[in-house]
Design a protein around this motif. Structure first.
Motif, short mmCIF file in Angstrom:
data_model
loop_
_atom_site.label_atom_id
_atom_site.label_comp_id
_atom_site.label_asym_id
_atom_site.label_seq_id
_atom_site.Cartn_x
_atom_site.Cartn_y
_atom_site.Cartn_z
N GLU A 573 0.83 -1.20 0.00
CA GLU A 573 0.00 0.00 0.00
C GLU A 573 0.87 1.26 0.00
OE1 GLU A 573 -2.83 2.86 2.45
OE2 GLU A 573 -2.06 1.14 3.55
N ARG A 574 1.92 1.22 0.80
CA ARG A 574 2.79 2.40 0.86
C ARG A 574 3.48 2.64 -0.49
NH1 ARG A 574 8.05 2.28 4.45
NH2 ARG A 574 9.12 4.06 3.50
N THR A 575 3.89 1.57 -1.12
CA THR A 575 4.56 1.70 -2.41
C THR A 575 3.60 2.24 -3.47
OG1 THR A 575 5.94 -0.17 -1.78
CG2 THR A 575 5.97 0.45 -4.10
N LEU A 576 2.41 1.66 -3.53
CA LEU A 576 1.42 2.16 -4.49
C LEU A 576 1.09 3.61 -4.18
CD1 LEU A 576 -1.00 -0.91 -4.73
CD2 LEU A 576 0.45 -0.03 -6.57
N GLY A 577 0.95 3.91 -2.88
CA GLY A 577 0.60 5.27 -2.46
C GLY A 577 1.68 6.26 -2.87
N GLN A 578 2.94 5.86 -2.68
CA GLN A 578 4.04 6.74 -3.08
C GLN A 578 4.02 6.97 -4.59
OE1 GLN A 578 6.62 8.38 -1.02
NE2 GLN A 578 6.37 9.40 -3.00
N CYS A 579 3.75 5.92 -5.32
CA CYS A 579 3.72 6.05 -6.78
C CYS A 579 2.61 6.98 -7.24
CB CYS A 579 3.54 4.68 -7.44
SG CYS A 579 5.01 3.66 -7.35
N ILE A 580 1.42 6.83 -6.67
CA ILE A 580 0.35 7.70 -7.16
C ILE A 580 0.59 9.15 -6.72
CG2 ILE A 580 -1.34 5.82 -7.38
CD1 ILE A 580 -2.82 6.99 -4.98
N GLU A 581 1.28 9.31 -5.61
CA GLU A 581 1.63 10.68 -5.25
C GLU A 581 2.58 11.27 -6.29
OE1 GLU A 581 2.90 11.22 -1.12
OE2 GLU A 581 4.11 12.90 -1.86
N LEU A 582 3.49 10.47 -6.78
CA LEU A 582 4.41 10.96 -7.82
C LEU A 582 3.67 11.25 -9.12
CD1 LEU A 582 7.52 8.67 -7.24
CD2 LEU A 582 7.18 11.03 -6.52
N GLY A 584 0.57 12.28 -9.10
CA GLY A 584 -0.26 13.45 -8.84
C GLY A 584 -1.72 13.16 -8.56
N PHE A 585 -2.03 11.99 -8.02
CA PHE A 585 -3.40 11.78 -7.57
C PHE A 585 -3.42 11.00 -6.26
CE2 PHE A 585 -3.43 7.49 -9.32
CZ PHE A 585 -2.75 7.59 -10.51
N GLU A 586 -4.62 10.82 -5.71
CA GLU A 586 -4.70 10.16 -4.41
C GLU A 586 -5.85 9.16 -4.37
OE1 GLU A 586 -6.89 13.19 -1.65
OE2 GLU A 586 -5.36 14.28 -2.78
N ALA A 587 -5.83 8.33 -3.34
CA ALA A 587 -6.87 7.29 -3.25
C ALA A 587 -7.91 7.67 -2.21
CB ALA A 587 -6.22 5.96 -2.87
N PRO A 588 -9.18 7.31 -2.44
CA PRO A 588 -10.19 7.53 -1.40
C PRO A 588 -10.05 6.46 -0.32
CG PRO A 588 -11.20 6.48 -3.31
CD PRO A 588 -9.74 6.68 -3.64
N GLU A 589 -10.77 6.62 0.78
CA GLU A 589 -10.72 5.62 1.85
C GLU A 589 -11.48 4.35 1.44
OE1 GLU A 589 -9.07 5.05 4.78
OE2 GLU A 589 -7.95 6.72 3.91
N ARG A 590 -12.61 4.56 0.79
CA ARG A 590 -13.44 3.42 0.35
C ARG A 590 -13.88 3.67 -1.08
NH1 ARG A 590 -15.35 1.95 5.66
NH2 ARG A 590 -14.98 3.82 6.87
N MET A 591 -14.28 2.59 -1.72
CA MET A 591 -14.81 2.77 -3.07
C MET A 591 -16.05 1.92 -3.24
SD MET A 591 -11.60 2.89 -5.65
CE MET A 591 -12.21 2.80 -7.32
#
Ligand code: ARG
Length: 591
Positions: A573-582, A584-591
């Motif tokens: 999760e941290r790796t995916l999160g770091q990538c999407i930050e690079l 330029g977008f972010e993930a919601p808490e739930r979908m």
């Protein structure tokens, strides 16, 4: 932190050397036959030629060395394969240890290759007083990602929006305003007081004034001439026009900031073409005195052709016959200012690739005239066009230029429909909020997952899908992991820090991919290619989902093993999160 591939190459080099061969043959690469092995070394094939030996004999010798006591614990397999490959698998314990070190590192094992270097990224490039349209989208999205990637890699990065604020559009707006309100003080040559703080128009007025003036100038010659005259007067410092110009800029910039914020795009500098006009007279005089600038058919030009050119590169035009400066003049003056104020090691321009000739001329002129130092990097990252499904530049249903706001709300609506379709009892308010996050991701991912230089087709239905290589699929994967961690207990999950040696092939594949985070990021940085990161997170998401489908995580009864899984999930999760930050977008808490 050293990447696995480098650690393996070191070991291989050592092994080649101790067997009496040149150590440079010991290079590891990621296997191109993942069904056979994880890494491979092809050095025995080349060494065979130099040492007149059978490649397989050398591969044999090296494999034996790798499996000797000296390297115990590192390899699970080191196997010679015809005609002379060495197939390598890592030991699960070594892999897990590497991952644990990676997860202790702030940058997840990425070397700061840019430490001590300063880069300016010139992106966005909107034109003041004209609404943002889809053509400006790619500049903003790609530029923002490049800025973030470079910053992550340790560079000091300055993002500059470089407004188009010095052209005829200003004269058109001023002249149109004069036509409507001739009594305003800005037009009174005898006015000596202070100009009002309040602008005589709002952003919605401006959005109407500019197109009206622009079409008027096409049919009314007198008006067109007056607009040119107004531009000229503004550019020569007329105080009333300058005051009006300031109003236009302030109103436009406030609106642009709002629009870019909605896109998750920010800039460190809000400079524009108008800011560098003050350098132009001296710059041109200097170029003239040094003999770079000369007159040709009344205009001022700089030769930029080089002996090895395959095609003709026309001279760079910096002064019109009436003395006015041009796009290239402004870009050269901007480089001059950047050099003076920031002294950057490089400038990266994220601009439509149709401007490549302009930048080639500007770069050459800047080097030739000494505006930039020889070692300063000037890089033109030209991007292709975003097309509609008909293969033509994206348009509205009526065939007009699509405004950015319209495009974004269309996408959000499509995402909203999809959410309500797949889960009819979703809370509409939450679905609305989520469709904004997911819609923006769909748009950005579609844009960034393609090589920047390529044109691509934006198909709303395809890019908003929750399956396949799309932004929503990536978000869905992240949300799935978050939900598992929530069920496990977030407090308890904090204690789960150790990734354990993989027990299954799918678990090992996931772990291997996690170690390749830094490769993906460094590659994206060196190649100006956010698409490398997209490819990586698509692979990583697939690897995670395969692992997840095969593995009982929460139902695992061995608490130790379960904590190991959670540690692996957290790192994913941290790796995916770091990538999407690079990206330029972010993930919601739930979908
Ligand atoms: N305003 C320009 C346009 O809309 C783009 C500016 C790009 N940057 C630059 N330094 N020329 O085409």
């Amino acid at each position: 932190m050293r990447a696995i591939i480098d650690i393996l190459s070191d070991i291989l080099g050592e092994a080649f050397k101790s067997a009496g061969y040149d150590e440079n043959y010991g290079k590891a690469s990621v296997s191109n036959r993942p069904d056979l092995c994880e890494y491979q070394c092809n050095g025995a094939l080349s060494a065979a030629k130099q040492y007149h030996k059978a490649p397989i004999a050398i591969a044999n010798e090296i494999s034996e060395l790798l499996l000797s006591g000296k390297y115990s614990g590192i390899f699970q397999k080191a196997q010679p394969a015809a005609p002379g490959f060495i197939n390598i698998d890592l030991s699960p314990a070594f892999l897990a240890e590497h991952l644990n070190a990676q997860s202790r590192d702030d940058k997840l094992g990425t070397d700061e290759i840019g430490k001590g270097k300063k880069i300016i990224v010139d992106y966005g490039g909107p034109n003041v007083a004209k609404p943002l349209h889809v053509g400006h989208l790619r500049a903003a999205i790609i530029g923002e990602s490049i800025k973030r990637i470079y910053r992550f890699c340790g560079y000091e990065v300055i993002g500059d929006v470089h407004l188009g604020d010095w052209g005829l559009q200003m004269g058109l707006i001023i002249e149109e305003t004069r036509l409507r309100h001739p009594d305003l003080c800005y037009f009174d040559p005898d006015f000596t007081g202070e100009y009002p703080k309040e602008a005589p128009f709002t952003i919605s007025d401006l959005e109407e004034i500019y197109p009206t003036a622009s079409s008027r100038s096409k049919t009314d010659e007198g008006f067109a001439a007056a607009a040119h005259e107004a531009t000229f007067r503004l550019q020569n410092g007329d105080p009333g026009y300058t005051a009006l110009f300031r109003h236009i800029i302030n109103i436009s910039v406030a609106d642009l900031k709002k629009n870019y914020a909605n896109l998750g795009v920010t800039f460190d500098l809000w400079k524009g073409e108008s800011d560098v006009q003050k350098y132009i007279p001296d710059m041109l005089a200097d170029m003239k005195s040094k003999g770079f600038l000369y007159e040709s058919e009344g205009a001022g030009v700089i030769d930029v052709s080089e002996p090895d050119d395959q095609k003709e590169i026309p001279p760079c035009l910096v002064q019109k016959s009436d003395g006015a400066s041009l796009y290239a003049t402004t870009d050269l003056a901007t480089l001059l200012e950047r050099e003076k104020l920031y002294h950057p090691d490089g400038v990266i321009y994220v601009v439509d690739k149709r401007q490549s000739m302009h930048f080639l001329q500007v770069f050459r002129a800047a080097r030739k005239t000494g505006i930039v130092r020889p070692e300063t990097l000037l890089f033109f990252l030209g991007f292709g066009t975003m097309n509609g499904k008909d293969g033509k530049p994206f348009k509205t249903r009526e065939g007009g230029v699509m405004r950015l706001e319209t495009l974004i709300s269309d996408i959000n609506e499509a995402v909203y429909d999809r959410i309500m379709e797949s889960s009819p009892d979703a809370d509409p308010a939450e679905a609305k909020a989520n469709s904004k996050i997911i819609g923006l991701t769909a748009l950005k991912y579609a844009d960034l997952s393609n090589q920047p230089t390529k044109d691509y087709v934006f198909d709303v239905a395809r890019f908003t899908s929750f399956e396949g290589n799309t932004g929503p699929y990536i978000l869905y994967t992240i949300v799935r992991i978050k939900s598992i961690i929530r069920k496990y207990g977030e407090e308890k999950a904090k204690q789960a820090t150790y990734v354990l040696p993989a027990k299954s092939q799918l678990e090992k594949s996931l772990q291997l991919l996690l170690t390749r985070f830094s490769d993906a990021v460094l590659c994206a940085c060196r190649e100006y290619a956010p698409n490398r990161i997209c490819q990586y997170i698509y692979d990583l998401s697939n690897a995670f989902n395969s692992f997840y489908h095969e593995t009982k995580i929460l139902a695992e009864t061995d608490e130790n093993k379960k904590a190991g899984y959670i540690a692996l999930l957290k790192l994913t999760e941290r790796t995916l999160g770091q990538c999407i930050e690079l990206l330029g977008f972010e993930a919601p808490e739930r979908m």
